[in-house]
Design a protein around this motif. Sequence first.
Motif, PDB file in Angstrom:
ATOM      1  N   ARG A 188       8.181 -15.888 -11.367  1.00 33.75           N
ATOM      2  CA  ARG A 188       7.530 -16.983 -10.557  1.00 33.75           C
ATOM      3  C   ARG A 188       6.149 -16.665 -10.152  1.00 33.75           C
ATOM      4  O   ARG A 188       5.357 -17.771 -10.277  1.00 33.75           O
ATOM      5  N   ALA A 189       5.712 -15.501 -10.244  1.00 34.94           N
ATOM      6  CA  ALA A 189       4.401 -15.261 -10.072  1.00 34.94           C
ATOM      7  C   ALA A 189       3.544 -15.327 -11.498  1.00 34.94           C
ATOM      8  O   ALA A 189       2.393 -15.756 -11.577  1.00 34.94           O
ATOM      9  N   TRP A 190       4.343 -15.067 -12.551  1.00 29.59           N
ATOM     10  CA  TRP A 190       3.694 -14.991 -13.792  1.00 29.59           C
ATOM     11  C   TRP A 190       3.400 -16.323 -14.374  1.00 29.59           C
ATOM     12  O   TRP A 190       2.679 -16.658 -14.890  1.00 29.59           O
ATOM     13  N   LEU A 191       4.456 -17.226 -14.127  1.00 28.22           N
ATOM     14  CA  LEU A 191       4.353 -18.593 -14.869  1.00 28.22           C
ATOM     15  C   LEU A 191       3.627 -19.373 -14.013  1.00 28.22           C
ATOM     16  O   LEU A 191       2.862 -19.381 -13.098  1.00 28.22           O
ATOM     17  N   PRO A 192       3.010 -20.275 -14.838  1.00 30.25           N
ATOM     18  CA  PRO A 192       1.746 -21.286 -14.065  1.00 30.25           C
ATOM     19  C   PRO A 192       2.141 -21.871 -12.766  1.00 30.25           C
ATOM     20  O   PRO A 192       3.487 -22.181 -12.498  1.00 30.25           O
ATOM     21  N   PRO A 193       1.312 -21.956 -11.876  1.00 33.99           N
ATOM     22  CA  PRO A 193       1.421 -22.647 -10.518  1.00 33.99           C
ATOM     23  C   PRO A 193       1.862 -24.148 -10.563  1.00 33.99           C
ATOM     24  O   PRO A 193       1.572 -24.661 -11.631  1.00 33.99           O
ATOM     25  N   ARG A 194       2.635 -24.423  -9.528  1.00 33.02           N
ATOM     26  CA  ARG A 194       3.074 -25.887  -9.409  1.00 33.02           C
ATOM     27  C   ARG A 194       3.803 -26.299 -10.314  1.00 33.02           C
ATOM     28  O   ARG A 194       3.949 -27.536 -10.667  1.00 33.02           O
ATOM     29  N   MET A 195       4.842 -25.334 -10.897  1.00 35.46           N
ATOM     30  CA  MET A 195       5.564 -25.997 -11.998  1.00 35.46           C
ATOM     31  C   MET A 195       6.717 -26.731 -11.428  1.00 35.46           C
ATOM     32  O   MET A 195       7.156 -26.200 -10.289  1.00 35.46           O
ATOM     33  N   PRO A 196       7.194 -27.668 -12.074  1.00 35.31           N
ATOM     34  CA  PRO A 196       8.296 -28.374 -11.180  1.00 35.31           C
ATOM     35  C   PRO A 196       9.773 -27.348 -10.847  1.00 35.31           C
ATOM     36  O   PRO A 196       9.880 -26.531 -11.866  1.00 35.31           O
ATOM     37  N   ALA A 197      10.467 -27.478  -9.937  1.00 37.92           N
ATOM     38  CA  ALA A 197      11.493 -26.553  -9.451  1.00 37.92           C
ATOM     39  C   ALA A 197      12.408 -26.699 -10.772  1.00 37.92           C
ATOM     40  O   ALA A 197      12.974 -25.720 -10.971  1.00 37.92           O
ATOM     41  N   ARG A 198      12.744 -27.993 -11.135  1.00 35.74           N
ATOM     42  CA  ARG A 198      13.800 -28.009 -12.236  1.00 35.74           C
ATOM     43  C   ARG A 198      13.487 -27.085 -13.454  1.00 35.74           C
ATOM     44  O   ARG A 198      14.316 -26.283 -13.951  1.00 35.74           O
ATOM     45  N   VAL A 199      12.107 -27.332 -14.022  1.00 39.06           N
ATOM     46  CA  VAL A 199      11.685 -26.472 -15.196  1.00 39.06           C
ATOM     47  C   VAL A 199      11.572 -24.889 -14.680  1.00 39.06           C
ATOM     48  O   VAL A 199      12.175 -24.011 -15.386  1.00 39.06           O
ATOM     49  N   MET A 200      11.067 -24.717 -13.480  1.00 38.60           N
ATOM     50  CA  MET A 200      11.155 -23.043 -12.920  1.00 38.60           C
ATOM     51  C   MET A 200      12.653 -22.385 -13.264  1.00 38.60           C
ATOM     52  O   MET A 200      12.743 -21.398 -13.667  1.00 38.60           O
ATOM     53  N   SER A 201      13.531 -23.309 -12.588  1.00 36.97           N
ATOM     54  CA  SER A 201      14.790 -22.933 -12.654  1.00 36.97           C
ATOM     55  C   SER A 201      15.638 -22.746 -14.028  1.00 36.97           C
ATOM     56  O   SER A 201      16.346 -21.630 -14.134  1.00 36.97           O
ATOM     57  N   ALA A 202      15.272 -23.711 -14.904  1.00 37.94           N
ATOM     58  CA  ALA A 202      15.683 -23.574 -16.308  1.00 37.94           C
ATOM     59  C   ALA A 202      15.160 -22.165 -16.869  1.00 37.94           C
ATOM     60  O   ALA A 202      15.829 -21.558 -17.659  1.00 37.94           O
ATOM     61  N   PHE A 203      13.781 -21.946 -16.721  1.00 38.93           N
ATOM     62  CA  PHE A 203      13.250 -20.999 -17.352  1.00 38.93           C
ATOM     63  C   PHE A 203      13.773 -19.582 -16.674  1.00 38.93           C
ATOM     64  O   PHE A 203      14.014 -18.593 -17.588  1.00 38.93           O
ATOM     65  N   LEU A 204      14.144 -19.580 -15.487  1.00 32.64           N
ATOM     66  CA  LEU A 204      14.469 -18.331 -14.813  1.00 32.64           C
ATOM     67  C   LEU A 204      15.834 -18.096 -15.164  1.00 32.64           C
ATOM     68  O   LEU A 204      16.269 -16.862 -15.483  1.00 32.64           O
ATOM     69  N   GLU A 205      16.694 -19.009 -15.496  1.00 40.28           N
ATOM     70  CA  GLU A 205      18.021 -18.818 -16.042  1.00 40.28           C
ATOM     71  C   GLU A 205      18.041 -18.149 -17.477  1.00 40.28           C
ATOM     72  O   GLU A 205      18.902 -17.201 -17.681  1.00 40.28           O
ATOM     73  N   LEU A 206      16.955 -18.413 -18.519  1.00 39.94           N
ATOM     74  CA  LEU A 206      16.774 -17.758 -19.377  1.00 39.94           C
ATOM     75  C   LEU A 206      16.208 -16.461 -19.513  1.00 39.94           C
ATOM     76  O   LEU A 206      16.462 -15.467 -20.321  1.00 39.94           O
ATOM     77  N   ALA A 207      15.217 -16.200 -18.535  1.00 37.56           N
ATOM     78  CA  ALA A 207      14.325 -15.041 -18.589  1.00 37.56           C
ATOM     79  C   ALA A 207      14.924 -13.841 -17.957  1.00 37.56           C
ATOM     80  O   ALA A 207      14.559 -12.723 -18.224  1.00 37.56           O
ATOM     81  N   VAL A 208      15.856 -14.081 -16.805  1.00 40.60           N
ATOM     82  CA  VAL A 208      16.364 -13.194 -15.951  1.00 40.60           C
ATOM     83  C   VAL A 208      17.732 -12.655 -16.375  1.00 40.60           C
ATOM     84  O   VAL A 208      18.605 -13.614 -16.261  1.00 40.60           O
ATOM     85  N   PRO A 209      17.898 -11.630 -16.882  1.00 41.68           N
ATOM     86  CA  PRO A 209      19.154 -10.995 -17.297  1.00 41.68           C
ATOM     87  C   PRO A 209      20.233 -10.922 -16.115  1.00 41.68           C
ATOM     88  O   PRO A 209      19.914 -10.221 -15.141  1.00 41.68           O
ATOM     89  N   GLN A 210      21.305 -11.470 -16.203  1.00 41.24           N
ATOM     90  CA  GLN A 210      22.528 -11.331 -15.337  1.00 41.24           C
ATOM     91  C   GLN A 210      22.929  -9.891 -15.639  1.00 41.24           C
ATOM     92  O   GLN A 210      23.309  -9.830 -16.720  1.00 41.24           O
ATOM     93  N   PRO A 211      23.297  -9.044 -14.535  1.00 41.14           N
ATOM     94  CA  PRO A 211      23.935  -7.726 -14.813  1.00 41.14           C
ATOM     95  C   PRO A 211      25.269  -7.923 -15.273  1.00 41.14           C
ATOM     96  O   PRO A 211      26.139  -8.763 -14.701  1.00 41.14           O
ATOM     97  N   PRO A 212      25.832  -7.177 -16.114  1.00 42.53           N
ATOM     98  CA  PRO A 212      27.094  -7.358 -16.693  1.00 42.53           C
ATOM     99  C   PRO A 212      27.899  -6.805 -15.633  1.00 42.53           C
ATOM    100  O   PRO A 212      27.802  -5.895 -14.683  1.00 42.53           O
ATOM    101  N   ASP A 213      29.538  -7.231 -15.523  1.00 40.31           N
ATOM    102  CA  ASP A 213      30.248  -6.978 -14.638  1.00 40.31           C
ATOM    103  C   ASP A 213      30.771  -5.538 -14.882  1.00 40.31           C
ATOM    104  O   ASP A 213      31.137  -4.607 -14.035  1.00 40.31           O
TER     105      ASP A 213
END
Length: 313
Positions: free
Chosen positions: A144-169
Motif C-alpha cells: 500500500r505504501a509502495w503503490l501509487p497514491p490514491r489508487m481505487p480500492a478495487r484495483v488496490m485489492s486486486a493487486f494485493l491479492e496477486l502480490a501478497v502470498p498466502q501462507p500454506p496450511d
Amino acid sequence: MSSHEDYWSIGELAERAGVTVKTVRFYSNRGLLPEASRSGGGHRRYGPETLDRLRLIRSLRALDLPLPEVRRVLEDEGAPGRVLEDAVEGRLRELGSELKALRWREAALRLVRECPPAEQADRLRLIGTVSLPPNTAPLARFWRAWLPPRMPARVMSAFLELAVPQPPDEPDPAQVLAFTRLHAMMTAPCPTGRQPQPEVHQVAGARGAAVLYTGLAEAYELAGPQLRRTRDPYPGEALDAYVAAYASAYGSRDTRQFRRLLAARLASGPRLDQYWELTAVVITPPGGRPEPTPGSADDWLRAALERDNVGAA
C-alpha cells in the motif's frame, strides 16, 4: 405428572449418566441442569428428562464447544438445530486455525533442527518475529505504501491479492524460512522512508495507475500458463496486453517506437527480485514446479519485449 418417587438425587443422576457428582453439580450451578424440586432436607432432585439433557451437554463438551455455546444450543427452541449448526461451524473454523498454527510450529521446529548449528540463532530470531500461523498484514502494508497514491480500492485489492502470498496450511521448513525472510524484509526500516518505485510506474494521476495495474494483472494472468510450461519468452497475446497496459496509462499507442522506449524505461528501474523469489517458495508446494508470481511473469514479459524489439530491428 411425575411423583416424588420419579425424581433422582444428584448421586442417582450422576450414576445413570456415568459422570461424577461434581460434574452434575458444576452444570447445575451454572443453570444448565434445572432442578425439578428439593428434598425435605434441601437436597437437589432431578426429573428423568434431565438425563437426556446431561448427556447432550457431555456430547457438546466432548466437541469442545464452550459453555456459552452449550447454553445457546440448550435454549434453542425457535429454530431447532440452527444454533447447533452455527456452533459446530464456528468450532470447525477455530480448529482449522489451530491446526494450521500447529503445522507451522512443527515446520519451524524442523527448520531449526535441520539447519547447521551456526545458523540456528539467526533462524530462531527470524521465527520469533512472526506469529504462527503468520499474518500477511505487514506485507500488505508495504504494498500500500509502495503503490501509487490514491489508487481505487478495487484495483488496490486486486493487486494485493496477486502480490501478497498466502501462507500454506501445511508448510515445509523451506516455506517457513522464506516467509519469515519476507516478513523481515518488508518490516525493515527504509532509509528514505519509502521503498523505491520504478519511474516507469509513476504515471499521471490515480486514473493512470488504475489503468496500468489492471492491465498488468491481465498480462500476468496470460503469461502464467507459459511460465508453468517453462516456455521461453515470446511475443504474443500476453506481451500485447503488457504493452497495452503501459500505453493506455501513458495515453499513448502501442507502436514499435513505444515498445523500444518502454523496454529502455523498464531496464532502468529498481527491482524487487528477492521478494518475488521468496514469494515463489512460499506459494509453491514442496517438490512442485515453481508457481508464477507477478515478478516472474514480469521478467518473462520483459524478456519477450526485448526479443520482439530485436526481431523487429
